[in-house]
Design an enzyme around this catalytic site. Structure first.
Site, PDB file in Angstrom:
ATOM      1  N   ARG A  58      -4.057   3.924  12.213  1.00  0.00           N
ATOM      2  CA  ARG A  58      -3.530   5.111  11.522  1.00  0.00           C
ATOM      3  C   ARG A  58      -2.563   5.869  12.423  1.00  0.00           C
ATOM      4  NH1 ARG A  58      -9.138   6.540   8.262  1.00  0.00           N
ATOM      5  NH2 ARG A  58      -9.143   4.561   7.119  1.00  0.00           N
ATOM      6  N   CYS A 111       0.862  -1.179   0.000  1.00  0.00           N
ATOM      7  CA  CYS A 111       0.000   0.000   0.000  1.00  0.00           C
ATOM      8  C   CYS A 111       0.895   1.225   0.000  1.00  0.00           C
ATOM      9  CB  CYS A 111      -0.913   0.013   1.227  1.00  0.00           C
ATOM     10  SG  CYS A 111      -2.295   1.166   1.024  1.00  0.00           S
ATOM     11  N   CYS A 154      -3.951   5.975  -0.204  1.00  0.00           N
ATOM     12  CA  CYS A 154      -3.419   4.657  -0.551  1.00  0.00           C
ATOM     13  C   CYS A 154      -2.942   4.584  -2.003  1.00  0.00           C
ATOM     14  CB  CYS A 154      -4.473   3.590  -0.284  1.00  0.00           C
ATOM     15  SG  CYS A 154      -4.984   3.541   1.455  1.00  0.00           S
ATOM     16  N   LYS A 179     -12.255  -7.480   5.971  1.00  0.00           N
ATOM     17  CA  LYS A 179     -11.734  -6.561   6.972  1.00  0.00           C
ATOM     18  C   LYS A 179     -12.675  -5.402   7.177  1.00  0.00           C
ATOM     19  CE  LYS A 179      -7.858  -3.484   7.332  1.00  0.00           C
ATOM     20  NZ  LYS A 179      -6.786  -2.863   6.665  1.00  0.00           N
ATOM     21  N   LYS A 228     -12.534  -4.878   1.728  1.00  0.00           N
ATOM     22  CA  LYS A 228     -12.078  -3.989   2.787  1.00  0.00           C
ATOM     23  C   LYS A 228     -13.039  -2.817   2.874  1.00  0.00           C
ATOM     24  CE  LYS A 228      -8.169  -1.128   4.164  1.00  0.00           C
ATOM     25  NZ  LYS A 228      -6.779  -0.769   3.886  1.00  0.00           N
ATOM     26  N   TYR A 238      -3.774  -8.378  16.421  1.00  0.00           N
ATOM     27  CA  TYR A 238      -2.759  -7.832  17.332  1.00  0.00           C
ATOM     28  C   TYR A 238      -2.673  -8.666  18.610  1.00  0.00           C
ATOM     29  CZ  TYR A 238      -3.262  -4.214  13.913  1.00  0.00           C
ATOM     30  OH  TYR A 238      -3.310  -3.569  12.699  1.00  0.00           O
ATOM     31  N   ARG A 266     -11.316   7.738   2.884  1.00  0.00           N
ATOM     32  CA  ARG A 266     -11.039   6.626   1.963  1.00  0.00           C
ATOM     33  C   ARG A 266     -12.308   6.030   1.349  1.00  0.00           C
ATOM     34  NH1 ARG A 266      -5.829   6.624   3.348  1.00  0.00           N
ATOM     35  NH2 ARG A 266      -5.027   5.837   5.333  1.00  0.00           N
ATOM     36  N   GLU A 322     -16.539  -8.116  -5.402  1.00  0.00           N
ATOM     37  CA  GLU A 322     -15.117  -7.821  -5.173  1.00  0.00           C
ATOM     38  C   GLU A 322     -14.308  -9.116  -5.055  1.00  0.00           C
ATOM     39  OE1 GLU A 322     -13.045  -5.411  -5.015  1.00  0.00           O
ATOM     40  OE2 GLU A 322     -14.093  -3.532  -4.626  1.00  0.00           O
ATOM     41  N   SER A 364      -7.343  -2.889  14.299  1.00  0.00           N
ATOM     42  CA  SER A 364      -6.853  -2.134  15.449  1.00  0.00           C
ATOM     43  C   SER A 364      -7.965  -1.694  16.406  1.00  0.00           C
ATOM     44  CB  SER A 364      -6.064  -0.917  14.962  1.00  0.00           C
ATOM     45  OG  SER A 364      -6.869  -0.096  14.128  1.00  0.00           O
ATOM     46  N   CYS A 378      -0.212   4.310   1.616  1.00  0.00           N
ATOM     47  CA  CYS A 378      -0.620   5.354   2.571  1.00  0.00           C
ATOM     48  C   CYS A 378       0.435   5.676   3.627  1.00  0.00           C
ATOM     49  CB  CYS A 378      -1.964   5.024   3.207  1.00  0.00           C
ATOM     50  SG  CYS A 378      -1.998   3.483   4.131  1.00  0.00           S
TER      51      CYS A 378
HETATM   52  C1  PBG Z   1      -3.727   0.737   4.860  1.00  0.00           C
HETATM   53  C2  PBG Z   1      -4.243  -0.173   5.878  1.00  0.00           C
HETATM   54  C3  PBG Z   1      -5.132   0.147   6.913  1.00  0.00           C
HETATM   55  C4  PBG Z   1      -5.231  -0.984   7.710  1.00  0.00           C
HETATM   56  C5  PBG Z   1      -4.445  -1.973   7.121  1.00  0.00           C
HETATM   57  N1  PBG Z   1      -3.866  -1.455   5.984  1.00  0.00           N
HETATM   58  C6  PBG Z   1      -5.754   1.403   7.299  1.00  0.00           C
HETATM   59  C7  PBG Z   1      -6.585   2.165   6.369  1.00  0.00           C
HETATM   60  O1  PBG Z   1      -7.078   1.640   5.365  1.00  0.00           O
HETATM   61  O2  PBG Z   1      -6.727   3.340   6.649  1.00  0.00           O
HETATM   62  C8  PBG Z   1      -6.023  -1.065   8.974  1.00  0.00           C
HETATM   63  C9  PBG Z   1      -5.664  -2.139   9.907  1.00  0.00           C
HETATM   64  C10 PBG Z   1      -6.125  -1.957  11.305  1.00  0.00           C
HETATM   65  O3  PBG Z   1      -6.930  -1.077  11.647  1.00  0.00           O
HETATM   66  O4  PBG Z   1      -5.660  -2.742  12.146  1.00  0.00           O
HETATM   67  N2  PBG Z   1      -4.122   0.621   3.612  1.00  0.00           N
END
Ligand code: PBG
Length: 328
Positions: free
Chosen positions: A208, A122, A132, A251, A198, A316, A220, A236, A277, A124
């Protein structure tokens, strides 16, 4: 049920742990877990992530040490996110052969050769604007121009030794672009774990902070999925399969277990769910206040994700769960 099977007593099989184990339908083990690592430049550097207690940004040498410990606990894989020393509008740090992730892949493979290393593909974390993909002068994310860069990122990670690549950018066509670049560069056997499904989720907030990747303008929603949609998730998924995806990611995880189940049933493909997260931080925050039993809630959450149909889970909690599962 009682009318047709008057003598059926479900509690007969719940009476003892041995009986429960005998008929348990799903299980969670460390091999199913993938631990995210946030890699920073330098050596012997560690910085805690405030919104994710227990998670740290680590320099590559410490990430390798951590990976070795995870391997010993039986954790299936790590997934790497890089926080480069400097960012630019094109995200060039993402494909730098000496970049933070490339460096970490090499050190981790040297320290724990049989631990699978997944690298996040990615931009970002590497772009000054935090999107991204590449951004046009008028502030639009430029899908097609981004594909070439993503392909370059994936090839540079495979060259460093990544076992799988995981594009999380959500640009249309990126799986095909990455697949053909990997094939052309001699990495035909490197699987793509695509973030096929996603969602544009509020649960990414703590990530983030950890990855220093919040967008500097806008959001996004122009490239990530609308949380209201489920049929679109299947489109998708099929699209990514048609482009050569090997594993499909869904996700976040817990608010989207219906999607995990539907993608699994519709496609029969390996599904990986990302317990993100925000899902982690909620449990941590509640348990820090004594409002929830952290270990029990962690194991229940991860098992529920498996029960919904996920083959593997990015979490995590990977280390804590593996420790707990090994302790029996
Ligand atoms: C970036 C990315 C993100 C996550 C994984 N890859 C964040 C986003 O899309 O802003 C989030 C993972 C998480 O919250 O643990 N492309």
């Amino acid at each position: 049920m009682r009318a047709s099977f008057p003598s059926y007593r479900p509690r007969r099989l719940r009476r003892t742990e041995r009986l429960r184990r005998l008929v348990r339908e799903n299980e969670l083990s460390p091999e199913h877990l993938i631990a995210p690592l946030f890699v920073i430049a330098g050596r012997s550097e560690r910085r805690p992530v405030e919104s994710m207690p227990g998670v740290e940004q680590l320099s590559a040498d410490l990430a390798a040490e951590k990976a070795q410990g995870l391997r010993e606990l039986g954790v299936g894989a790590v997934i790497l996110f890089g926080i480069p020393e400097s960012k630019d509008p094109g995200g060039s740090g993402a494909y730098d052969p000496e970049g933070v992730v490339q460096d970490a892949v090499r050190l981790i493979k040297a320290a724990a050769p049989d631990l699978l290393v997944v690298s996040d593909v990615c931009l970002c974390e590497y772009t000054t604007h935090g999107h991204c993909g590449l951004v046009t002068p008028s502030g639009e994310v430029d899908n097609d121009a981004t594909l070439e860069v993503l392909a370059r990122v994936a090839v540079s990670q495979a060259r460093a030794g990544a076992d799988l690549v995981a594009p999380s950018d959500m640009m249309d066509g990126r799986v095909a672009a990455i697949r053909s670049a990997l094939d052309a560069e001699g990495f035909a056997w490197v699987p793509i774990m695509s973030y096929a499904v996603k969602y544009a989720s509020a649960f990414y907030g703590p990530f983030r902070e950890a990855a220093e990747s919040a967008p500097k303008f806008g959001d996004r929603r122009g490239y990530q999925m609308d949380p209201a949609n489920a049929e679109e998730a299947l489109r998708e998924a099929w699209l990514d399969i048609s482009e050569g995806a090997d594993i499909l990611m869904v996700k976040p995880a817990l608010p989207y277990l219906d999607i995990v189940r539907r993608v699994k049933e519709a496609t029969g493909y390996p599904v990986c769910a990302y317990h993100v997260s925000g899902e982690y931080s909620m449990l941590k925050a509640a348990s820090a206040r004594g409002w929830i039993d952290e270990t029990a809630a962690m194991l229940e959450s991860l098992l529920a994700i498996r029960r919904a149909g996920a083959d593997c889970v990015i979490t995590y909690f990977a280390e804590a769960a593996a420790r707990r599962l090994r302790a029996g």
